[in-house]
Design a protein around this motif. Structure first.
Motif, PDB file in Angstrom:
ATOM      1  N   ILE A  31     -26.261   3.883 -41.736  1.00  0.00           N
ATOM      2  CA  ILE A  31     -25.127   4.788 -41.546  1.00  0.00           C
ATOM      3  C   ILE A  31     -24.967   5.151 -40.076  1.00  0.00           C
ATOM      4  CG2 ILE A  31     -24.285   7.120 -42.013  1.00  0.00           C
ATOM      5  CD1 ILE A  31     -25.467   6.874 -44.818  1.00  0.00           C
ATOM      6  N   GLN A  32     -26.095   5.457 -39.402  1.00  0.00           N
ATOM      7  CA  GLN A  32     -25.980   5.806 -37.985  1.00  0.00           C
ATOM      8  C   GLN A  32     -25.511   4.613 -37.161  1.00  0.00           C
ATOM      9  OE1 GLN A  32     -28.033   5.042 -35.013  1.00  0.00           O
ATOM     10  NE2 GLN A  32     -28.897   3.319 -36.153  1.00  0.00           N
ATOM     11  N   PHE A  33     -25.846   3.402 -37.596  1.00  0.00           N
ATOM     12  CA  PHE A  33     -25.353   2.202 -36.905  1.00  0.00           C
ATOM     13  C   PHE A  33     -23.823   2.166 -36.952  1.00  0.00           C
ATOM     14  CE2 PHE A  33     -23.915  -2.191 -36.849  1.00  0.00           C
ATOM     15  CZ  PHE A  33     -24.616  -2.728 -35.779  1.00  0.00           C
ATOM     16  N   LEU A  34     -23.260   2.447 -38.114  1.00  0.00           N
ATOM     17  CA  LEU A  34     -21.802   2.451 -38.248  1.00  0.00           C
ATOM     18  C   LEU A  34     -21.168   3.566 -37.415  1.00  0.00           C
ATOM     19  CD1 LEU A  34     -21.267   1.759 -42.063  1.00  0.00           C
ATOM     20  CD2 LEU A  34     -20.751   0.226 -40.160  1.00  0.00           C
ATOM     21  N   LEU A  35     -21.748   4.764 -37.477  1.00  0.00           N
ATOM     22  CA  LEU A  35     -21.163   5.899 -36.759  1.00  0.00           C
ATOM     23  C   LEU A  35     -21.246   5.703 -35.247  1.00  0.00           C
ATOM     24  CD1 LEU A  35     -22.536   8.867 -38.913  1.00  0.00           C
ATOM     25  CD2 LEU A  35     -20.263   7.823 -38.979  1.00  0.00           C
ATOM     26  N   LEU A  36     -22.419   5.297 -34.756  1.00  0.00           N
ATOM     27  CA  LEU A  36     -22.552   5.065 -33.320  1.00  0.00           C
ATOM     28  C   LEU A  36     -21.700   3.879 -32.881  1.00  0.00           C
ATOM     29  CD1 LEU A  36     -26.374   5.573 -32.640  1.00  0.00           C
ATOM     30  CD2 LEU A  36     -24.490   7.054 -31.937  1.00  0.00           C
ATOM     31  N   MET A 133     -27.486   0.848 -30.546  1.00  0.00           N
ATOM     32  CA  MET A 133     -27.492   1.448 -31.883  1.00  0.00           C
ATOM     33  C   MET A 133     -28.793   1.230 -32.640  1.00  0.00           C
ATOM     34  SD  MET A 133     -24.055   0.331 -31.283  1.00  0.00           S
ATOM     35  CE  MET A 133     -23.465  -0.844 -32.479  1.00  0.00           C
ATOM     36  N   VAL A 134     -29.698   0.450 -32.070  1.00  0.00           N
ATOM     37  CA  VAL A 134     -30.934   0.098 -32.777  1.00  0.00           C
ATOM     38  C   VAL A 134     -31.991   1.207 -32.748  1.00  0.00           C
ATOM     39  CG1 VAL A 134     -32.897  -1.505 -32.789  1.00  0.00           C
ATOM     40  CG2 VAL A 134     -30.571  -2.374 -32.478  1.00  0.00           C
ATOM     41  N   PRO A 135     -32.255   1.872 -31.608  1.00  0.00           N
ATOM     42  CA  PRO A 135     -33.404   2.799 -31.549  1.00  0.00           C
ATOM     43  C   PRO A 135     -33.390   3.922 -32.571  1.00  0.00           C
ATOM     44  CG  PRO A 135     -32.655   2.268 -29.336  1.00  0.00           C
ATOM     45  CD  PRO A 135     -31.633   1.700 -30.278  1.00  0.00           C
ATOM     46  N   LEU A 189     -35.755   6.236 -26.214  1.00  0.00           N
ATOM     47  CA  LEU A 189     -35.176   4.936 -25.864  1.00  0.00           C
ATOM     48  C   LEU A 189     -33.666   4.932 -26.106  1.00  0.00           C
ATOM     49  CD1 LEU A 189     -35.450   2.022 -24.965  1.00  0.00           C
ATOM     50  CD2 LEU A 189     -36.097   1.402 -27.302  1.00  0.00           C
ATOM     51  N   PHE A 190     -33.231   5.561 -27.185  1.00  0.00           N
ATOM     52  CA  PHE A 190     -31.792   5.642 -27.459  1.00  0.00           C
ATOM     53  C   PHE A 190     -31.056   6.341 -26.327  1.00  0.00           C
ATOM     54  CE2 PHE A 190     -28.527   8.672 -28.870  1.00  0.00           C
ATOM     55  CZ  PHE A 190     -27.501   7.774 -29.138  1.00  0.00           C
ATOM     56  N   ILE A 191     -31.580   7.479 -25.880  1.00  0.00           N
ATOM     57  CA  ILE A 191     -30.910   8.250 -24.818  1.00  0.00           C
ATOM     58  C   ILE A 191     -30.769   7.409 -23.551  1.00  0.00           C
ATOM     59  CG2 ILE A 191     -31.122  10.239 -23.293  1.00  0.00           C
ATOM     60  CD1 ILE A 191     -32.507  11.705 -25.629  1.00  0.00           C
ATOM     61  N   ILE A 192     -31.856   6.775 -23.145  1.00  0.00           N
ATOM     62  CA  ILE A 192     -31.828   5.968 -21.916  1.00  0.00           C
ATOM     63  C   ILE A 192     -30.865   4.795 -22.059  1.00  0.00           C
ATOM     64  CG2 ILE A 192     -33.194   4.505 -20.389  1.00  0.00           C
ATOM     65  CD1 ILE A 192     -35.619   6.250 -21.104  1.00  0.00           C
ATOM     66  N   LEU A 193     -30.960   4.089 -23.180  1.00  0.00           N
ATOM     67  CA  LEU A 193     -30.152   2.882 -23.355  1.00  0.00           C
ATOM     68  C   LEU A 193     -28.678   3.215 -23.539  1.00  0.00           C
ATOM     69  CD1 LEU A 193     -30.936  -0.124 -23.421  1.00  0.00           C
ATOM     70  CD2 LEU A 193     -30.796  -0.021 -25.906  1.00  0.00           C
ATOM     71  N   TRP A 194     -28.402   4.316 -24.243  1.00  0.00           N
ATOM     72  CA  TRP A 194     -27.002   4.705 -24.453  1.00  0.00           C
ATOM     73  C   TRP A 194     -26.335   5.054 -23.121  1.00  0.00           C
ATOM     74  CZ3 TRP A 194     -23.976   4.312 -28.674  1.00  0.00           C
ATOM     75  CH2 TRP A 194     -22.734   4.951 -28.644  1.00  0.00           C
ATOM     76  N   LEU A 213     -37.580  -2.056 -22.339  1.00  0.00           N
ATOM     77  CA  LEU A 213     -37.932  -0.662 -22.562  1.00  0.00           C
ATOM     78  C   LEU A 213     -38.615  -0.453 -23.903  1.00  0.00           C
ATOM     79  CD1 LEU A 213     -34.840   1.257 -21.128  1.00  0.00           C
ATOM     80  CD2 LEU A 213     -37.061   0.844 -20.067  1.00  0.00           C
ATOM     81  N   TYR A 214     -38.133  -1.143 -24.939  1.00  0.00           N
ATOM     82  CA  TYR A 214     -38.794  -0.992 -26.235  1.00  0.00           C
ATOM     83  C   TYR A 214     -40.221  -1.516 -26.162  1.00  0.00           C
ATOM     84  CZ  TYR A 214     -40.400  -1.454 -30.932  1.00  0.00           C
ATOM     85  OH  TYR A 214     -41.180  -1.358 -32.049  1.00  0.00           O
ATOM     86  N   GLY A 215     -40.401  -2.676 -25.536  1.00  0.00           N
ATOM     87  CA  GLY A 215     -41.742  -3.227 -25.414  1.00  0.00           C
ATOM     88  C   GLY A 215     -42.674  -2.270 -24.684  1.00  0.00           C
ATOM     89  N   MET A 216     -42.187  -1.645 -23.617  1.00  0.00           N
ATOM     90  CA  MET A 216     -43.009  -0.705 -22.857  1.00  0.00           C
ATOM     91  C   MET A 216     -43.319   0.542 -23.686  1.00  0.00           C
ATOM     92  SD  MET A 216     -41.021  -1.051 -19.189  1.00  0.00           S
ATOM     93  CE  MET A 216     -41.961   0.235 -18.394  1.00  0.00           C
ATOM     94  N   ALA A 217     -42.300   1.080 -24.375  1.00  0.00           N
ATOM     95  CA  ALA A 217     -42.516   2.275 -25.189  1.00  0.00           C
ATOM     96  C   ALA A 217     -43.490   1.989 -26.324  1.00  0.00           C
ATOM     97  CB  ALA A 217     -41.176   2.764 -25.745  1.00  0.00           C
ATOM     98  N   ARG A 218     -43.302   0.853 -26.973  1.00  0.00           N
ATOM     99  CA  ARG A 218     -44.170   0.502 -28.100  1.00  0.00           C
ATOM    100  C   ARG A 218     -45.603   0.249 -27.632  1.00  0.00           C
ATOM    101  NH1 ARG A 218     -43.450  -1.827 -33.282  1.00  0.00           N
ATOM    102  NH2 ARG A 218     -45.506  -1.838 -34.269  1.00  0.00           N
ATOM    103  N   PHE A 219     -45.753  -0.391 -26.490  1.00  0.00           N
ATOM    104  CA  PHE A 219     -47.093  -0.636 -25.957  1.00  0.00           C
ATOM    105  C   PHE A 219     -47.815   0.694 -25.730  1.00  0.00           C
ATOM    106  CE2 PHE A 219     -50.390  -1.700 -22.962  1.00  0.00           C
ATOM    107  CZ  PHE A 219     -50.799  -2.977 -23.345  1.00  0.00           C
ATOM    108  N   PHE A 220     -47.071   1.693 -25.240  1.00  0.00           N
ATOM    109  CA  PHE A 220     -47.662   3.008 -24.986  1.00  0.00           C
ATOM    110  C   PHE A 220     -48.017   3.726 -26.287  1.00  0.00           C
ATOM    111  CE2 PHE A 220     -46.699   7.608 -24.661  1.00  0.00           C
ATOM    112  CZ  PHE A 220     -47.796   7.996 -23.905  1.00  0.00           C
ATOM    113  N   THR A 221     -47.076   3.824 -27.217  1.00  0.00           N
ATOM    114  CA  THR A 221     -47.324   4.600 -28.437  1.00  0.00           C
ATOM    115  C   THR A 221     -48.333   3.924 -29.355  1.00  0.00           C
ATOM    116  OG1 THR A 221     -45.353   3.578 -29.472  1.00  0.00           O
ATOM    117  CG2 THR A 221     -45.061   5.727 -28.401  1.00  0.00           C
TER     118      THR A 221
END
Length: 265
Positions: A31-36, A133-135, A189-194, A213-221
């Motif tokens: 749903i958020q994919f459609l709205l965004l 719209m992915v994050p 990630l959404f905020i930065i990418l948007w 960015l996703y790879g870096m965030a995921r590597f950290f978390t």
């Protein structure tokens, strides 16, 4: 310390029909994919490229197939092949949880390639369009993991204010790693990418930025999450999730360097 509430994974029961929270989180993601997407289509540079709401609706069907099939196959092949090959019927029990982002990511790439070919669009433009719209969809999935009490974190210092005991695991304080990943890999990630995608960018710059960015965030978390298994990379032990994130970081960074070097020239 906090204690995981272990909520009932079933949100609604209608006789033999049971609707799980995990499934509702995926519905929320779509749903958020459609709205965004509708907001993104109104951005001047996106509208100028000819994107329409009808494209978004048609694309969602392909995306759902890519996420579900790719995410489940990724979980089976990347993380728990021995279990699923011994219990093949469990492969289809997606309502119990167990979806790999990296598998879903590959599934979406393939699904979007098929959609782009069908509609005669450049596949790189499609990736640029959907990346922001992915994050948040990913964040919804991680909330579903938390409700299912999946992906417990590593043991934490008891003095950590949000250290949490997962009664389904043990009585040790742990990091609530699904929440970390929802906030960092998802919301941040959404905020930065948007913000990055609000202005016109060179072709595939948005898609490559997402990968890096996703790879870096995921590597950290992943550092705070109990690993599914560990691997040795260049003499260093890392988790499976970190290993799968390294190609995304390298691909995104190299692609961005090439894109902006070429643009400067």
């Amino acid at each position: 310390m906090l204690i995981h509430p272990l909520p009932d994974p079933i949100a609604i029961s209608l006789g033999p029909v049971k609707i799980h929270w995990y499934g509702l989180m995926y519905l929320l993601a779509f749903i958020q994919f459609l709205l965004l997407g509708r907001v993104r289509i109104r951005q001047p540079h996106i509208a100028a490229a000819g994107w329409k709401n009808e494209d978004l609706d048609d694309m969602l069907f392909y995306g759902v197939l890519g996420v579900v099939i790719g995410g489940r196959l990724g979980e089976v092949l990347f993380y728990n092949p021995a279990f699923y090959f011994s219990h093949p019927l469990e492969i289809f029990a997606v309502w119990k949880g167990g979806m790999s982002f990296h598998g879903g990511f590959l599934g979406v790439l393939i699904a979007m390639s098929l959609w782009a070919r069908k509609r005669g669009r450049n596949i790189l433009d499609v990736y640029d369009f959907i990346a922001p719209m992915v994050p948040l969809g990913y964040a919804a999935g991680r909330i579903g993991n938390f409700i299912n009490a999946e992906l417990p974190g590593r043991v934490a210092d008891p003095s950590l204010p949000w250290a949490m005991i997962w009664p389904n695991v043990d009585q040790l304080p742990r990091h609530p790693s699904p929440i970390y990943q929802a906030l960092v890999d998802g919301v941040l990630l959404f905020i930065i990418l948007w913000l990055f995608a609000r202005k016109p960018r060179p072709r595939f710059a948005v898609g490559a930025m997402f990968a890096m960015l996703y790879g870096m965030a995921r590597f950290f978390t992943e550092y705070f999450r109990t690993p599914d298994y560990n691997v040795s990379f260049a003499g260093i032990t890392i988790s499976a999730g970190q290993m799968l994130s390294l190609p995304m970081i390298a691909f995104g960074a190299i692609t961005l360097i090439i894109i902006y070097t070429k643009r400067a020239r």
